[in-house]
Design an enzyme around this catalytic site. Structure first.
Site, PDB file in Angstrom:
ATOM      1  N   GLN A 188      45.706  46.076  43.659  1.00  0.00           N
ATOM      2  CA  GLN A 188      44.712  47.134  43.855  1.00  0.00           C
ATOM      3  C   GLN A 188      44.203  47.204  45.286  1.00  0.00           C
ATOM      4  O   GLN A 188      43.321  48.004  45.602  1.00  0.00           O
ATOM      5  CB  GLN A 188      43.550  46.997  42.863  1.00  0.00           C
ATOM      6  CG  GLN A 188      42.616  45.837  43.109  1.00  0.00           C
ATOM      7  CD  GLN A 188      41.609  45.688  41.976  1.00  0.00           C
ATOM      8  OE1 GLN A 188      41.963  45.364  40.846  1.00  0.00           O
ATOM      9  NE2 GLN A 188      40.344  45.949  42.267  1.00  0.00           N
ATOM     10  N   LEU A 224      30.878  36.092  42.686  1.00  0.00           N
ATOM     11  CA  LEU A 224      29.960  36.716  41.724  1.00  0.00           C
ATOM     12  C   LEU A 224      28.541  36.846  42.275  1.00  0.00           C
ATOM     13  O   LEU A 224      28.103  36.061  43.104  1.00  0.00           O
ATOM     14  CB  LEU A 224      29.938  35.894  40.431  1.00  0.00           C
ATOM     15  CG  LEU A 224      31.282  35.741  39.735  1.00  0.00           C
ATOM     16  CD1 LEU A 224      31.122  34.947  38.432  1.00  0.00           C
ATOM     17  CD2 LEU A 224      31.932  37.093  39.452  1.00  0.00           C
ATOM     18  N   HIS A 257      27.436  41.116  38.408  1.00  0.00           N
ATOM     19  CA  HIS A 257      28.421  40.581  37.458  1.00  0.00           C
ATOM     20  C   HIS A 257      27.719  39.861  36.304  1.00  0.00           C
ATOM     21  O   HIS A 257      28.126  39.984  35.143  1.00  0.00           O
ATOM     22  CB  HIS A 257      29.331  39.559  38.150  1.00  0.00           C
ATOM     23  CG  HIS A 257      30.149  40.091  39.290  1.00  0.00           C
ATOM     24  ND1 HIS A 257      29.885  39.781  40.601  1.00  0.00           N
ATOM     25  CD2 HIS A 257      31.240  40.902  39.307  1.00  0.00           C
ATOM     26  CE1 HIS A 257      30.790  40.364  41.382  1.00  0.00           C
ATOM     27  NE2 HIS A 257      31.619  41.051  40.632  1.00  0.00           N
ATOM     28  N   MET A 267      36.546  40.061  40.084  1.00  0.00           N
ATOM     29  CA  MET A 267      37.362  39.492  41.162  1.00  0.00           C
ATOM     30  C   MET A 267      36.650  38.282  41.771  1.00  0.00           C
ATOM     31  O   MET A 267      36.972  37.864  42.885  1.00  0.00           O
ATOM     32  CB  MET A 267      37.645  40.542  42.232  1.00  0.00           C
ATOM     33  CG  MET A 267      38.445  41.718  41.680  1.00  0.00           C
ATOM     34  SD  MET A 267      39.444  42.555  42.922  1.00  0.00           S
ATOM     35  CE  MET A 267      38.194  43.065  44.079  1.00  0.00           C
ATOM     36  N   GLY A 268      35.655  37.741  41.069  1.00  0.00           N
ATOM     37  CA  GLY A 268      34.962  36.568  41.589  1.00  0.00           C
ATOM     38  C   GLY A 268      33.974  36.935  42.690  1.00  0.00           C
ATOM     39  O   GLY A 268      33.592  38.096  42.813  1.00  0.00           O
TER      40      GLY A 268
HETATM   41  P1  AMP Z   1      34.485  43.261  41.055  1.00  0.00           P
HETATM   42  O1  AMP Z   1      34.399  41.777  41.014  1.00  0.00           O
HETATM   43  O2  AMP Z   1      33.947  43.873  42.313  1.00  0.00           O
HETATM   44  O3  AMP Z   1      35.838  43.789  40.660  1.00  0.00           O
HETATM   45  O4  AMP Z   1      33.499  43.767  39.917  1.00  0.00           O
HETATM   46  C1  AMP Z   1      33.641  43.336  38.583  1.00  0.00           C
HETATM   47  C2  AMP Z   1      32.812  44.228  37.703  1.00  0.00           C
HETATM   48  O5  AMP Z   1      31.436  44.122  38.071  1.00  0.00           O
HETATM   49  C3  AMP Z   1      33.194  45.708  37.838  1.00  0.00           C
HETATM   50  O6  AMP Z   1      33.138  46.312  36.561  1.00  0.00           O
HETATM   51  C4  AMP Z   1      32.130  46.232  38.743  1.00  0.00           C
HETATM   52  O7  AMP Z   1      31.878  47.616  38.586  1.00  0.00           O
HETATM   53  C5  AMP Z   1      30.927  45.413  38.306  1.00  0.00           C
HETATM   54  N1  AMP Z   1      29.907  45.393  39.346  1.00  0.00           N
HETATM   55  C6  AMP Z   1      30.091  45.183  40.670  1.00  0.00           C
HETATM   56  N2  AMP Z   1      28.927  45.305  41.332  1.00  0.00           N
HETATM   57  C7  AMP Z   1      27.987  45.606  40.418  1.00  0.00           C
HETATM   58  C8  AMP Z   1      26.586  45.866  40.481  1.00  0.00           C
HETATM   59  N3  AMP Z   1      25.917  45.844  41.634  1.00  0.00           N
HETATM   60  N4  AMP Z   1      25.948  46.150  39.329  1.00  0.00           N
HETATM   61  C9  AMP Z   1      26.614  46.186  38.143  1.00  0.00           C
HETATM   62  N5  AMP Z   1      27.929  45.946  38.024  1.00  0.00           N
HETATM   63  C10 AMP Z   1      28.605  45.669  39.135  1.00  0.00           C
END
Ligand code: AMP
Length: 294
Positions: A58, A30, A34, A27-28
């Protein structure tokens, strides 16, 4: 690195990719978590596609959709430096055009935990991820341990709908004091940010209790509650102990792997974290095999 914001351009770019494709949906806003997913995808595939899409479906009614942090230029620079080939940056209208009607409900694993607190959240996640899988047709897709129930929902969907790809689950990337990296950490005040390290300390204490032979979920919940209570600005929303494969609630602890997860509220910000027990399972391969079933 190519940036595409429409489906024809995405499909055209995909057609030129020989060999395996790894997909990293985001979702950016970053951060290093990520980027760790992207680097893993880079190491395991000939091509890497990332997506940046703040998925409206969501977010529940009362959630932070309009406030969610956004910084596309910075995100693109980070993705390019990490070796991404194609970034897909759709608008909500492209993903959900007028008269959109098709939704994916993954039933049992979407219930409990975050599913109970965020009505419709996993329906939105499953639907957008299914669309990304159809559009990108990756051989592997990369998700973070931090959103453990999301992993279980997506793995179930992949099996139930016969998506021809592998889900890879990357361990949670943390700040130096143990706080799980999250795009939402920017909402924390300085005081809340300092206190937030209590979440990881609570999980480590739970792991120690487990290793010391604690054999009821209730005892582990008490350990976590006590550690969180030591920080005045931290409010425990819930702590949950479930079977790591089925996500069914567990009371007596057996040999089967457990997922211990909790949400701590700091003001209006919800901070989510988790750990598999036994702790040696918190690796790329351990998580990929165990969380939500193999
Ligand atoms: P999001 O942008 O929050 O939707 O996250 C995108 C992806 O990055 C999802 O698969 C999250 O589970 C993963 N993610 C988010 N935070 C972390 C983190 N601290 N460590 C590893 N992966 C992460």
């Amino acid at each position: 690195m190519k940036v595409v914001d429409n489906i024809a351009a995405l499909r055209a770019a995909r057609e030129h990719m020989g060999g395996s494709v790894g997909l990293v949906p985001t979702m950016g806003a970053l951060h290093a978590g990520h980027i760790a997913l992207v680097k893993q995808a880079r190491a395991e595939n000939e091509h890497v596609v990332a997506s940046i899409f703040v998925n409206p479906s969501q977010f529940a009614q009362n959630e932070d959709l309009s406030k969610y942090p956004r910084d596309i230029p910075r995100d693109l620079a980070m993705l390019e430096a990490a070796g991404v080939d194609v970034v897909f940056t759709p608008t909500p209208d492209l993903i959900y055009p007028p008269n959109y009607q098709t939704w994916i409900e993954v039933e049992t694993v979407s219930q409990g935990l975050e599913g109970d607190r965020r009505p419709g959240h996993f329906r939105g996640v499953a639907t957008v991820v299914a669309k990304l899988f159809n559009l990108v047709q990756p051989q592997r897709a990369y998700f973070g341990q931090k959103d453990a129930q999301q992993v279980a929902v997506i793995k179930r969907m992949v099996r139930d709908l016969n998506f021809p790809l592998a889900i890879r689950v990357y361990p949670t990337v943390r700040e130096a004091d143990g706080l799980a990296m999250s795009s939402r950490n920017v909402y924390l005040s300085a005081e809340q940010r300092t206190a937030a390290s209590v979440i990881r300390r609570a999980l480590v204490s739970a792991s120690k209790a487990y290793e010391a032979g604690e054999r009821t979920a209730e005892d582990i919940r008490v350990v976590i509650s006590e550690v969180i209570a030591s920080e005045a600005v931290a409010e425990l929303d819930y702590v949950s102990i479930v079977d790591a494969e089925t996500l069914n609630v567990v009371e007596a602890i057996t040999e089967r792997p457990l997922l211990v997860s909790l949400v701590v509220k700091m003001g209006s910000t919800r901070l989510l974290d988790n750990m598999l027990l036994p702790a040696h399972l918190n690796t790329l391969e351990g998580l990929t095999q165990t969380l939500g079933g193999g």
